[in-house]
Design an enzyme around this catalytic site. Structure first.
Site, PDB file in Angstrom:
ATOM      1  N   GLN A  20      -2.997   4.927   4.244  1.00 46.04           N
ATOM      2  CA  GLN A  20      -3.804   3.872   3.654  1.00 46.04           C
ATOM      3  C   GLN A  20      -3.776   2.612   4.504  1.00 46.04           C
ATOM      4  O   GLN A  20      -4.794   1.934   4.669  1.00 46.04           O
ATOM      5  CB  GLN A  20      -3.304   3.570   2.245  1.00 46.04           C
ATOM      6  CG  GLN A  20      -3.498   4.704   1.256  1.00 46.04           C
ATOM      7  CD  GLN A  20      -2.967   4.360  -0.118  1.00 46.04           C
ATOM      8  OE1 GLN A  20      -2.400   3.296  -0.322  1.00 46.04           O
ATOM      9  NE2 GLN A  20      -3.156   5.274  -1.076  1.00 46.04           N
ATOM     10  N   GLN A  74       0.860  -1.173   0.000  1.00 44.70           N
ATOM     11  CA  GLN A  74       0.000   0.000   0.000  1.00 44.70           C
ATOM     12  C   GLN A  74       0.898   1.224   0.000  1.00 44.70           C
ATOM     13  O   GLN A  74       1.974   1.225   0.619  1.00 44.70           O
ATOM     14  CB  GLN A  74      -0.941   0.008   1.213  1.00 44.70           C
ATOM     15  CG  GLN A  74      -2.075  -1.008   1.075  1.00 44.70           C
ATOM     16  CD  GLN A  74      -2.997  -1.009   2.263  1.00 44.70           C
ATOM     17  OE1 GLN A  74      -2.687  -1.639   3.270  1.00 44.70           O
ATOM     18  NE2 GLN A  74      -4.122  -0.320   2.159  1.00 44.70           N
ATOM     19  N   SER A  75       0.500   2.290  -0.665  1.00 43.98           N
ATOM     20  CA  SER A  75       1.413   3.393  -0.968  1.00 43.98           C
ATOM     21  C   SER A  75       1.815   4.196   0.252  1.00 43.98           C
ATOM     22  O   SER A  75       2.958   4.634   0.367  1.00 43.98           O
ATOM     23  CB  SER A  75       0.782   4.321  -2.019  1.00 43.98           C
ATOM     24  OG  SER A  75       0.553   3.611  -3.214  1.00 43.98           O
ATOM     25  N   THR A  76       0.896   4.413   1.195  1.00 43.52           N
ATOM     26  CA  THR A  76       1.196   5.283   2.335  1.00 43.52           C
ATOM     27  C   THR A  76       0.740   4.607   3.614  1.00 43.52           C
ATOM     28  O   THR A  76      -0.087   3.680   3.609  1.00 43.52           O
ATOM     29  CB  THR A  76       0.475   6.639   2.196  1.00 43.52           C
ATOM     30  OG1 THR A  76      -0.944   6.422   2.180  1.00 43.52           O
ATOM     31  CG2 THR A  76       0.908   7.352   0.917  1.00 43.52           C
TER      32      THR A  76
END
Length: 829
Positions: free
Chosen positions: A27, A22-24
């Site tokens: 998230q 997941q990017s961040t």
């Protein structure tokens, strides 16, 4: 799921990897459903035929962007397992989400094709050996990268539009906050406001962030937390140098809204990894700048001036800010010959000098490069500055005094606000304690402790306020300030004026000072360049050096030279005093000073000898003896003489005195010079040195053999030793050297007591006899630790001895003999 037929037994025999990303971190925290779905892919792999123990989960990249694969530990682990051929299939919600970079995604696809690994997502199973699957996955990877670019562009565009309207909110620096309507306003806390304003006031007074920190040594400073559990809250702590620079360089305090001060930059390291960093953009490249956006602490002009001052303080960029030290032109002094800045060197007793040290170190100095005393240059430049300044600047001086007064008031106000806050906290703790029920002692004890802590903080704040008021000196009245401003030279030379303040005043008008080339070493020329572009040239005479200052004045030297041959030192001292002449240091002449002048300038004195008297050296030369013998006769009444006032011996001399002296010489054996004759060596004999050379041993070994009776020697009439020598004697000597323990024992082989010899120990003399070396050599080995020994109760030294020790010592002795023999050969050559 499409393409299940592509999964074979070969794929199931290897592991299945479930890759989670997941990017961040936001998230990961908020989109928990996505995380659960990704972990659910383990069950999907089991349903497709993989054993659960053969399913690996890689979740190290949760919260890490997929832009660069080299920055993702999980992605690197995945690629490594694929390269080893351990992976049969890679599971993910969307295979295009494995990487947001086409280069990383294409590399993973190529490795999966070479190792026959499948990619599985919600749409189906992809076999990289199939060209159609490869085209489809390549298209998905390109679309994923394009999607990231489009999303980023839209987000950045929206942020830019909001920033241009001044509506984009971001964390504010300490001293500001958002009100209920989202408008940026000054912090309502007056103590916070006073601290921020005092930072800029301290910088205006000191001129550097270092001076700002020094002004807050005994004060606390508000800090805004930007992350963690204290995010957005106001904390109090110590002002550091980096924090002071952050406050001084932040345009928000000038009421200016700025967006885009920092830019993200990426660099590729030698190992191939991509490093993402942040750099500060120049002020001319800021994308959005809105002046007057909110209430300010300083004006925009003051901010620009602070920025220029901070840049001028950066010495690594070639700046030369004013610092402590008595050399006023330090940093702005240049050499007119080589063109390089002159360095400043400080010496004891408060002295300094400017010189071309850097040019000399780099071998770039010219023949006319000079060094000069700092006080000579500083006095001349300061005199020019004071003569140029108009003493009528009284109003500016009074304005500066008002600024000092307001600075004192601000310092008092900050301490007063701290007392007010501490008193409020104490009152609040007292009200909380009074509101609790008396029976609830568990709560009452805690509140009582808190109240006592608040009272202690209040007492400390009141003590700090009293200390601040005591430390601040009383300011002079305006009439006194007018008198000081009118007397600018007196203010400049006032001992309470700091050198740093003089330097700052000097640099406000003078740009630099250049030491111009001058062939005459007694003179110097200075070029002064003002900030207006005007120039002035000053001609100086260098101060005399210490030898020149202490040199005897010419009138005194001439008088001593005229009176020296006919007068004594005491008479010359009287004549100098009558003439009013003194030494170069102003001290009256005495006999020691006159004697030194005679010696330095070779001025002959009055002859101390009467008729028929000669000196000690003349007597020694006449008799052919040393002067020490003559002095001995004089001090022991064997020769008549008298001492002059100067201390020289005067000896009456005639034929009778000379005859008596010669009789003393004849009666004394050691005064008769002995002329040594040639050494007499009997036929068939050799000298000690010749014997040592033939045997290849040092001379000391031969002397030692003679002393212990192993060699026969006789003394010649000249006092030398000669050894009867023939082939048989030489062979016997070589045998003794080769087998030192087999020869006869000499007087140095006295054995140890029976208690020591029972353990196999021997004495130093016995060891030297067995080894054929001097006893001094054995003692030397013991001192250096080459040979073990101990001391008996009687004081004698005993050496533990066996065959191994003797063999080692023989080897060491052989090496020593070889080195000594080589040294003698080289010396002979």
């Amino acid at each position: 799921m499409n393409g299940l037929s592509k999964i074979t037994a070969s794929h199931r025999s290897r592991v299945a990897v479930v890759y989670l990303r997941q990017s961040t971190l936001v998230q990961v925290r908020d989109n928990t459903a996505s995380t659960v779905r990704q972990y659910g892919l383990v069950d999907t792999a089991v349903e497709l035929g993989w054993d659960r123990e053969n399913v690996r989960v890689i979740d190290a990249d949760l919260g890490v962007s997929g832009t660069f694969g080299a920055d993702r530990e999980g992605f690197r682990d995945l690629v490594a397992q694929v390269c080893l051929g351990e992976v049969g299939a890679i599971f993910g919600l969307e295979v295009s989400g494995l990487a947001r970079s086409s280069a990383d995604f294409a590399r993973l696809l190529e490795l999966a094709r070479l190792t026959d690994a499948l990619l599985v997502d919600a749409d189906g199973v992809y076999d990289l050996a199939d060209i159609n699957d490869r085209l489809l996955l390549g298209l998905k990877g390109s679309m994923s990268e394009c999607e990231l670019h489009l999303l980023t562009g839209r987000l950045q565009g929206a942020k830019r539009a909001a920033a241009e309207r001044g509506e984009l909110r971001f964390p504010l620096p300490v001293g500001y906050g958002y009100d209920d309507e989202g408008v940026c306003v000054i912090d309502p806390d007056q103590e916070v406001q006073g601290a921020i304003r005092d930072v800029f006031a301290a910088f205006a007074a000191g001129g550097s962030a270092f001076q700002v920190v020094a002004a807050f040594v005994r004060r606390r400073f508000p800090l805004r937390a930007y992350g963690g559990i204290w995010a957005g809250q106001l904390r109090w702590g110590r002002l550091t140098h980096s924090w002071a620079l952050g406050v001084l360089s932040n345009p928000c305090y000038a009421g200016t809204y700025v967006y885009g001060r920092y830019a993200t930059c990426r660099t590729v390291r030698p190992d191939g990894t991509v490093h993402t960093g942040v750099r500060l953009r120049p002020r001319e490249q800021w994308p959005v700048v809105r002046h007057g956006h909110h209430e300010s602490y300083i004006s925009w002009e003051e901010y620009v001036a602070i920025e220029a001052r901070l840049s001028a303080n950066c010495t690594h960029q070639g700046a030369r800010p004013a610092r402590e030290g008595l050399a006023l032109c330090q940093g702005i002094m240049f050499c007119g010959s080589c063109g390089r800045p002159m360095t400043t060197r400080y010496y004891p007793q408060g002295r300094a000098a400017y010189g071309c040290s850097s040019s000399r170190a780099d071998h770039e100095a010219t023949p006319t490069c000079r060094s000069i005393r700092a006080d000579v240059v500083d006095d001349a430049v300061a005199g020019l500055l004071l003569a140029t300044l108009s003493p009528g600047q009284i109003e500016q001086a009074l304005a500066a005094a008002d600024e000092v007064t307001s600075r004192h008031t601000r310092a008092h106000r900050a301490a007063e606000l701290a007392v007010e806050r501490a008193r409020y906290d104490a009152d609040r703790a007292e009200r909380a304690l009074g509101a609790v029920e008396p029976e609830n002692r568990l709560v009452a004890r805690t509140l009582e402790t808190r109240w006592e802590a608040r009272l202690s903080a209040l007492a400390e704040a009141e003590a700090a306020l009293a200390a601040v008021r005591e430390r601040r000196p009383a300011l002079p009245d305006r009439d006194g300030l007018r008198a000081l401003a009118a007397d600018l030279p007196g203010l400049w030379h006032n001992p309470h004026t700091r050198d740093r303040d003089r330097k700052r005043l000097l640099r406000t008008l003078i740009s630099d000072v250049t030491l111009l080339p001058e062939t005459d070493r007694a003179r110097a020329r200075l070029g002064v360049r003002w900030h207006t572009g005007a120039t002035d040239e000053l001609a100086l005479r260098r101060p005399a050096t210490s030898p020149q200052v202490r040199r005897t004045p010419a009138p005194a030297r001439q008088l001593i030279a005229r009176l020296g041959p006919d007068h004594s030192d005491a008479e010359i001292v009287t004549a100098l005093a009558d003439a009013g002449l003194t030494t170069a240091t102003g001290r009256p002449y005495d006999e020691a000073a006159v004697a030194w002048v005679r010696h330095a300038f070779h001025i002959p004195g009055r002859c101390p000898f009467r008729d028929g008297e000669i000196s000690v050296d003349q007597v020694a030369a006449t008799l052919g003896i040393t002067a020490n013998a003559v002095y001995y006769w004089l001090t022991h009444d064997r020769l008549a003489g008298r001492k002059d006032l100067s201390g020289r011996w005067c000896i009456p001399w005639n034929a009778q005195v000379e005859a008596a002296c010669r009789r003393q010489i004849d009666a004394s054996g050691h005064l008769i010079p002995r002329t040594p004759g040639p050494r007499e060596v009997l036929p068939g004999d050799v000298t000690v040195h010749e014997a040592a050379t033939r045997l290849g041993v040092p001379d000391d070994v031969v002397y030692y053999r003679i002393r212990i009776g192993q060699l026969t020697a006789r003394r010649t009439p000249s006092g030398c030793l000669s050894l009867p020598w023939n082939p048989q004697a030489e062979a016997a000597c070589r045998t003794r050297i080769a087998h030192p323990g087999s020869g006869p024992t000499g007087p140095g082989s006295r054995p140890l007591p029976h208690a020591a010899t029972a353990h196999g120990d021997i004495s130093v003399q016995q060891a030297a006899t067995r080894l054929g070396i001097p006893t001094a050599q054995v003692y030397y080995w013991i001192r250096r630790g080459y040979l073990t020994a101990y001391r008996l109760n009687a004081g004698r030294v005993a050496i533990p001895w066996n065959d191994q020790v003797e063999t080692a010592c023989l080897h060491r002795a052989a090496r020593t003999v070889k080195v000594n023999s080589t040294t003698q050969t080289i010396t002979a050559r």
